[in-house]
Enzyme design. Structure first.
Site, mmCIF file in Angstrom:
data_model
loop_
_atom_site.group_PDB
_atom_site.id
_atom_site.type_symbol
_atom_site.label_atom_id
_atom_site.label_comp_id
_atom_site.label_asym_id
_atom_site.label_seq_id
_atom_site.Cartn_x
_atom_site.Cartn_y
_atom_site.Cartn_z
ATOM 1 N N CYS A 196 4.853 5.788 0.186
ATOM 2 C CA CYS A 196 5.018 4.428 -0.513
ATOM 3 C C CYS A 196 5.524 4.570 -1.884
ATOM 4 O O CYS A 196 6.451 5.079 -2.260
ATOM 5 C CB CYS A 196 3.968 3.450 -0.424
ATOM 6 S SG CYS A 196 4.426 1.645 -0.522
ATOM 7 N N ARG A 250 9.748 -8.589 0.702
ATOM 8 C CA ARG A 250 8.974 -7.440 1.146
ATOM 9 C C ARG A 250 9.131 -7.058 2.803
ATOM 10 O O ARG A 250 9.297 -8.137 3.490
ATOM 11 C CB ARG A 250 7.500 -7.762 1.113
ATOM 12 C CG ARG A 250 7.186 -7.651 -0.208
ATOM 13 C CD ARG A 250 5.467 -7.931 -0.441
ATOM 14 N NE ARG A 250 4.898 -6.394 -0.596
ATOM 15 C CZ ARG A 250 4.746 -5.868 -1.795
ATOM 16 N NH1 ARG A 250 5.346 -6.307 -2.710
ATOM 17 N NH2 ARG A 250 4.042 -4.657 -1.529
ATOM 18 N N HIS A 284 1.810 3.746 5.580
ATOM 19 C CA HIS A 284 0.298 3.902 5.537
ATOM 20 C C HIS A 284 -0.291 3.468 6.772
ATOM 21 O O HIS A 284 0.495 3.553 7.832
ATOM 22 C CB HIS A 284 0.016 3.246 4.234
ATOM 23 C CG HIS A 284 0.213 1.818 4.114
ATOM 24 N ND1 HIS A 284 -0.607 0.741 4.671
ATOM 25 C CD2 HIS A 284 1.361 1.302 3.198
ATOM 26 C CE1 HIS A 284 0.178 -0.323 4.145
ATOM 27 N NE2 HIS A 284 1.227 0.001 3.410
#
Lengths: 263, 439
Positions: free
Chosen positions: A117, A151, A213
């Protein structure tokens, strides 16, 4: 594990004890970059996973937590970096600049690295803010990220050189690969780098950048061991894995694959 | 009060009657009402004589709200609240529908509503709160709120829109920083832990030390309400700095653990601020001691003579606190992890919780959509897991059967808790969700 070398993250003794093999295959040094500033989505889980797996394979893990301003660890066989908030990224920029040459050299030399990320973005060529400002990155991966209003959030399944990989993405940065840059994986479920070209992450030699993640390593043991193999070979001259029971990890992995791909 | 509001309330009441017959959820009637009259909250709550109190923050909203309501009612106030823990504006409106007439008149002196950080702003745009109690900021459901900094900004905005007074957590730097942002003439009050137990703060808050000033707690000052636990760890006093006559306690809560005590401290500091001179310490102590744990927050259910404790866990801080409170007790343990929207869809946070305290006795069973991920997480902390059963009903059956007659505990995420609570209610004749007799 090793007693006195600034091992900031203790591997529980009982986990070590769960390994029914002696730790006689040599030390492998794991460096976690910025565990305070850049570890927001359970990134510590990746470090914990590597340390535990090393021990289960009969190696002796030594974990170094590297904080901004601290001297560079005496030895690194594998390097991990995680995701952070914008404020966290600002806090590590200066330290990262100080170690840019070293990180580039290590990457060229084939050192395994996993950057998730925020650190994945910082390992790229540049980050271009929503306002159009260009912030240069380390340039280890040929990717460029643009700040984005929307997002990309949700569970992900990829096809990679390490087999199928499951995880969770949560990023507003939209990343594009430079010409010739290899992706980390192809998206089977989720958005990936930018939601349009089907690419997720980037891989150059043994440096893997990814938005996943989850954290990504525990439920993807093939990826974890793939990175560890390179690290162990560098550290000890060979890779001699033990039989590790990954039934639970495989079930967790399969549960997500089945749920998201329906197969 | 306009015709539109009356129509909206009538439609909402109709929907509520139908959805109750069907045993449906609590949000739909609120949704119908809000669609028909977006200003329904201002029309109904805006006129309450003693104002509107908003309780927000990441952890402890439901418990703290319930305690604050109990404190105010014990002092004779008529309080409107949203007791179901449905902390979106729709949930507030749904609660309202049960109590309001078509005229929009609400038989209450004050409203105390819990709202999550994002919905608090939607609410305050409708009804500027007269008071706000801001509890804490932790990583919770990051896929919804994305960033801690963002969550802190939401609470700051809420405080900026509050017209009378704010009560802030002195020990949470994300919250204490807000004191610099309240409007002119808005009073600031504080709650926190007594300096003598400052070393226990890490149990209450997420170990989030990304900022140099994160640990720079505010020094206690006159009027602050501070938590001072007794030696036995169960009883405590809320100590008011410079005003010992107002000290509340020692008392023992029905809900266990340090987190419940800090919630009680927050509620007490707020009640004292709202009540001013009519605040009575003995009344407050009696009221707090009588509050039952809200559903799933340390609630104890009698399963054929053996206690089954339901413990809601939603984020690293909450799970860590829960394990600190309960982890080492010799009871059979089940962990149920779902990843539906209301749980937070990302389960990465499980890796920011240490499960060491469960290692000695192990976990009997993991369940829920992410049962295997939970078992995998426990494996990395060396915690033995007896069984993995994704299906919650089968998991609960097995757990209850295997541990019949012995103390049991289930740590569960929100939707897993709701599901298990419903099953347990059917089996053991408990009050249904939303019909909490103690609320």
């Amino acid at each position: 594990m090793s007693e006195d070398r600034g091992v900031a993250q203790a591997l529980p003794d009982d986990v070590a004890a769960l390994a029914d093999v002696p730790a006689d295959k040599g030390e492998v040094h794991v460096v976690h970059l910025y565990p305070r500033e850049m570890s927001i989505y359970g990134d510590l889980g990746n470090t914990r996973c590597l340390a535990a797996r090393l021990r289960w394979h009969g190696y002796r893990p030594v974990v170094h937590d590297h904080h901004p301003g601290a001297p560079w660890p005496g030895r690194a066989d594998i390097i991990l970096g995680g995701g952070g908030q914008d404020s966290g990224q600002v806090r590590v920029t200066e330290d990262l600049a100080r170690h840019t040459d070293r990180l580039r050299e290590l990457a060229l030399d084939g050192l395994p690295m996993l950057m998730i990320c925020g650190m994945y973005q910082l390992f790229g060529e540049a980050f271009i803010t929503v306002e159009g400002r260009r912030l240069p990155g380390l340039g280890i991966l040929d990717v460029t990220t643009r700040g984005n209003a929307t997002r990309m959030i949700g569970p992900v399944v990829l096809d990679t050189d390490f087999g199928s990989v499951v995880g969770y993405e949560n990023h507003s940065g939209s990343t594009v690969l430079g010409q010739g840059q290899q992706p980390f994986g192809r998206v089977r479920h989720g958005s990936g780098n930018n939601g349009s070209d089907g690419h997720e992450g980037a891989r150059t030699a043994n440096v893997v950048g990814s938005y996943l993640h989850g954290p990504v390593l525990p439920a993807n043991p093939a990826l974890a061991d793939g990175l560890l193999e390179v690290a162990a070979r560098r550290a000890t001259g060979g890779w001699d894995p033990a039989e590790v029971d990954d039934t639970v990890a495989e079930r967790a992995h399969q549960a997500q694959v089945r749920r998201l791909l329906g197969s | 009060m306009g015709v539109r509001t009356s129509l909206a309330l009538a439609a909402g009441k109709g929907t509520r009657a139908v959805s109750r017959l069907r045993g449906g959820g609590s949000a739909l009637p609120g949704l119908v009402t809000e669609r028909l009259d977006p200003a329904v909250l201002r029309h109904t709550l805006g006129a309450l004589p003693q104002g509107v109190v908003v309780v927000s923050g990441t952890n402890g909203k439901t418990t703290t709200t319930k305690m604050l309501v109990a404190l105010l009612r014990a002092h004779g106030l008529r309080v409107f609240t949203n007791p179901t823990g449905s902390n979106f504006t729709r949930g507030v409106i749904s609660s309202l529908l049960a109590e309001v007439g078509l005229s929009g008149r609400l038989d209450a002196d004050v409203a105390v509503v819990e709202l999550d950080e994002a919905h608090a702003l939607h609410f305050s745009a409708q009804v500027p709160p007269t008071h706000a109690l801001l509890l804490n900021v932790a990583r919770d459901q990051l896929d919804r709120f994305a960033e801690i900094d963002h969550t802190a900004r939401l609470l700051t905005t809420l405080a900026e829109q509050t017209t009378g007074g704010v009560v802030l957590n002195a020990d949470d730097s994300f919250v204490s920083r807000i004191s610099g942002h309240v409007g002119e003439g808005v009073q600031v009050r504080w709650f926190g832990v007594d300096p003598s137990i400052a070393d226990r703060l890490p149990e209450l808050q997420e170990a989030d030390v990304r900022f140099e000033d994160a640990q720079a707690a505010r020094e206690p000052g006159p009027g602050d309400g501070l938590l001072l636990p007794e030696e036995d760890g169960r009883a405590f006093t809320v100590r008011f700095v410079g005003d010992p006559d107002a000290d509340v306690g020692p008392l023992t809560l029905r809900q266990r653990g340090l987190a419940a005590m800090i919630n009680a401290t927050a509620a007490t500091a707020t009640a004292r601020h709202l009540l001013g001179g009519s605040f009575s310490a003995p009344t407050a102590a009696r009221a707090l001691a009588a509050v039952a744990p809200p559903f799933g927050r340390g609630e104890v259910i009698d399963v054929d003579g053996a206690p089954l404790e339901l413990v809601l866990v939603k984020n690293p801080a909450g799970f860590t606190v829960a394990l600190g409170t309960y982890g080492t007790e010799p009871v059979a343990t089940m962990v149920a992890i779902n990843d539906n929207y209301a749980d937070g869809r990302d389960v990465s946070w499980l890796y920011d919780v240490s499960f060491d305290s469960l290692r000695e006795r192990g976990v009997a069973l993991t369940s829920g959509v992410r049962a295997w991920d939970m078992a995998l997480r426990l494996r990395y902390d060396g915690v033995e897991v007896g069984h993995v059963e994704q299906d919650l009903d089968l998991g609960l059956d097995r757990f209850l059967t295997d541990h019949r007659g012995r103390p049991m505990r289930i740590f569960c995420t929100y939707t897993a808790m709701m599901h298990l609570r419903r099953r347990l209610a059917d089996r053991f004749a408990l009050a249904r969700f939303g019909e909490d007799p103690d609320a």
